[in-house]
Design a protein around this motif. Structure first.
Motif, PDB file in Angstrom:
ATOM      1  N   LEU A 157      40.102  40.145  43.049  1.00  0.00           N
ATOM      2  CA  LEU A 157      40.939  40.087  41.849  1.00  0.00           C
ATOM      3  C   LEU A 157      40.183  40.702  40.688  1.00  0.00           C
ATOM      4  CD1 LEU A 157      42.439  36.495  41.981  1.00  0.00           C
ATOM      5  CD2 LEU A 157      43.499  38.623  42.702  1.00  0.00           C
ATOM      6  N   GLY A 158      40.900  41.324  39.773  1.00  0.00           N
ATOM      7  CA  GLY A 158      40.268  41.923  38.593  1.00  0.00           C
ATOM      8  C   GLY A 158      39.589  40.879  37.747  1.00  0.00           C
ATOM      9  N   ARG A 159      38.427  41.240  37.194  1.00  0.00           N
ATOM     10  CA  ARG A 159      37.731  40.310  36.303  1.00  0.00           C
ATOM     11  C   ARG A 159      38.549  40.170  35.027  1.00  0.00           C
ATOM     12  NH1 ARG A 159      32.687  44.345  35.044  1.00  0.00           N
ATOM     13  NH2 ARG A 159      33.769  45.707  33.583  1.00  0.00           N
ATOM     14  N   HIS A 160      38.387  39.022  34.367  1.00  0.00           N
ATOM     15  CA  HIS A 160      39.172  38.735  33.167  1.00  0.00           C
ATOM     16  C   HIS A 160      38.237  38.364  32.039  1.00  0.00           C
ATOM     17  CE1 HIS A 160      43.054  37.762  31.294  1.00  0.00           C
ATOM     18  NE2 HIS A 160      42.387  36.828  30.663  1.00  0.00           N
ATOM     19  N   THR A 161      38.422  38.978  30.901  1.00  0.00           N
ATOM     20  CA  THR A 161      37.571  38.753  29.737  1.00  0.00           C
ATOM     21  C   THR A 161      38.390  38.128  28.622  1.00  0.00           C
ATOM     22  OG1 THR A 161      36.228  40.664  30.303  1.00  0.00           O
ATOM     23  CG2 THR A 161      36.045  39.838  28.062  1.00  0.00           C
TER      24      THR A 161
ATOM     25  N   VAL B 142      29.281  40.309  39.029  1.00  0.00           N
ATOM     26  CA  VAL B 142      28.375  40.170  37.896  1.00  0.00           C
ATOM     27  C   VAL B 142      28.938  40.971  36.730  1.00  0.00           C
ATOM     28  CG1 VAL B 142      26.056  40.555  37.010  1.00  0.00           C
ATOM     29  CG2 VAL B 142      26.371  39.868  39.393  1.00  0.00           C
ATOM     30  N   ASP B 143      29.107  40.305  35.597  1.00  0.00           N
ATOM     31  CA  ASP B 143      29.599  40.966  34.391  1.00  0.00           C
ATOM     32  C   ASP B 143      28.477  40.967  33.358  1.00  0.00           C
ATOM     33  OD1 ASP B 143      32.319  41.861  33.004  1.00  0.00           O
ATOM     34  OD2 ASP B 143      31.142  40.725  31.547  1.00  0.00           O
TER      35      ASP B 143
ATOM     36  N   LEU C 212      32.965  32.571  25.266  1.00  0.00           N
ATOM     37  CA  LEU C 212      33.671  33.517  26.129  1.00  0.00           C
ATOM     38  C   LEU C 212      33.936  32.837  27.457  1.00  0.00           C
ATOM     39  CD1 LEU C 212      31.406  35.415  28.333  1.00  0.00           C
ATOM     40  CD2 LEU C 212      30.322  34.835  26.138  1.00  0.00           C
ATOM     41  N   TYR C 213      34.819  33.443  28.235  1.00  0.00           N
ATOM     42  CA  TYR C 213      34.928  32.993  29.619  1.00  0.00           C
ATOM     43  C   TYR C 213      35.134  34.192  30.513  1.00  0.00           C
ATOM     44  CZ  TYR C 213      39.915  33.424  30.918  1.00  0.00           C
ATOM     45  OH  TYR C 213      41.147  33.894  31.284  1.00  0.00           O
ATOM     46  N   ARG C 214      34.767  33.981  31.761  1.00  0.00           N
ATOM     47  CA  ARG C 214      34.946  34.989  32.787  1.00  0.00           C
ATOM     48  C   ARG C 214      35.612  34.334  33.993  1.00  0.00           C
ATOM     49  NH1 ARG C 214      34.017  37.547  28.979  1.00  0.00           N
ATOM     50  NH2 ARG C 214      32.553  39.295  28.705  1.00  0.00           N
ATOM     51  N   ALA C 215      36.457  35.118  34.669  1.00  0.00           N
ATOM     52  CA  ALA C 215      37.128  34.633  35.874  1.00  0.00           C
ATOM     53  C   ALA C 215      37.160  35.745  36.908  1.00  0.00           C
ATOM     54  CB  ALA C 215      38.551  34.171  35.552  1.00  0.00           C
TER      55      ALA C 215
END
Length: 329
Positions: free
Chosen positions: A7-11, A278-279, A288-291
């Protein structure tokens, strides 16, 4: 592992900080925490006093966990759900209540519906005199929670109200200020002319507090990418449907992000690693959050034990690491 689609990373967008102009505090008072929590577990320090006299920022440890001109220490809780459950704000030292304010709403200061904050940036708050011109102030308390009155004597640890988000605030916290007369005092390094650094720093605290330049507030697993508003409100650690999930998504809520920090999210199942992402951060972000996650293969995720992990690294070193384990039937 074949059969899984990434799945695409989300910022998420940046949360805005409130900038406050508040009090400081002959013999210096010895301070306890201004709220009932365990630092690094259910609360954290989001901002320290800014010790840089110019337009830059510098906290007492030579880091940048401050905002330009920030005059206090922000003790924050993770989510609005935590605020709703009620976290007591307490007197850090004995003294006499010099002033109080209550009745202001708990609302993000950037919300168009927020009230005029002119001369009320502190929101609902309490100021306590400790003698010899020493004073502490507690800002952004929850609406209708202040339980002390002007002139009242309070002991260290006595409840003053609840953590809220009133006044010039965009996240639930208590802005704790110490001053001596009109001078700002940093409780982590009271000598405001001293060089920053963590070596043998004399402070005002009863117990030493570990400096955390950033880290994880919460992590969890869903079957979809969450909205940032859900993350800030507060999500369960594991929130999956009873039926076979169409995806597994690990998310992490982070504070104190800095340029080139790495946020790694990974999943593992009964057959081993499902993958990781890894972002690398391109700018400073107070929150911030990452998913990131995997879609289910055609046959569905196999039953068994699963693990989701989030790691926050800076300069190759781990700042924080959290893990959630769950079962799929």
């Amino acid at each position: 592992m074949t059969g899984y689609q990434e799945l695409g990373r989300h910022t998420a967008p940046l949360l805005v900080f409130g900038i406050l102009s508040l009090p400081v505090a002959a013999e210096a008072p010895t301070l306890g925490l201004p709220l009932e929590c365990t630092l690094g577990v259910d609360c954290h320090i989001q901002q320290y006093v800014d010790r840089d006299p110019g337009p830059g920022v510098q906290d007492f440890a030579c880091g940048n966990l401050a905002n330009d001109g920030h005059k206090g220490t922000d003790f924050a809780i993770s989510t609005l759900a935590d605020m709703g459950r009620g976290v007591p704000v307490v007197a850090a030292a004995p003294g006499i209540v010099r002033g109080v304010r209550d009745g202001m709403p708990d609302i993000d200061a950037t919300d168009p519906g927020a009230p005029d904050l002119t001369n009320r940036e502190c929101g609902n708050g309490v100021a306590i005199s400790h003698g010899d011109d020493w004073e502490t102030q507690y800002c952004h308390l929850r609406n209708a929670s202040v339980r002390v009155q002007q002139g009242q004597k309070v002991e260290a640890g006595e409840p003053l109200g609840l953590v809220g988000m009133s006044g010039l605030a965009t996240f639930p916290h208590v802005h704790f200020s110490v001053r001596k007369g009109r001078a700002v005092i940093d409780p982590f390094q009271p000598d405001m002319s001293a060089t920053c650094g963590l070596e043998t720093i004399p402070d005002l605290w009863q117990e030493a507090a570990t400096y955390r330049p950033g880290g994880l507030l919460q992590i969890g697993v869903l079957d979809r990418v969450p909205d940032y508003s859900e993350v800030k409100d507060g999500l369960p650690g594991v929130d999956l449907p009873n039926t076979a999930p169409s995806a597994l998504v690990v998310w992490g809520f982070v504070f104190g992000g800095d340029v080139d920090d790495e946020i790694e999210l990974s999943l593992a199942g009964p057959g081993g690693a499902l993958g990781s992402n890894v972002d690398t951060l391109e700018k400073r972000q107070p929150f911030l959050y990452r998913a990131w996650g995997k879609k289910a293969p055609k046959a569905g995720f196999p039953p068994g034990a699963y693990r989701a992990e989030v790691v926050h690294r800076r300069g190759g070193e781990v700042l924080d690491h959290r893990m959630v384990e769950f079962e799929l039937n």
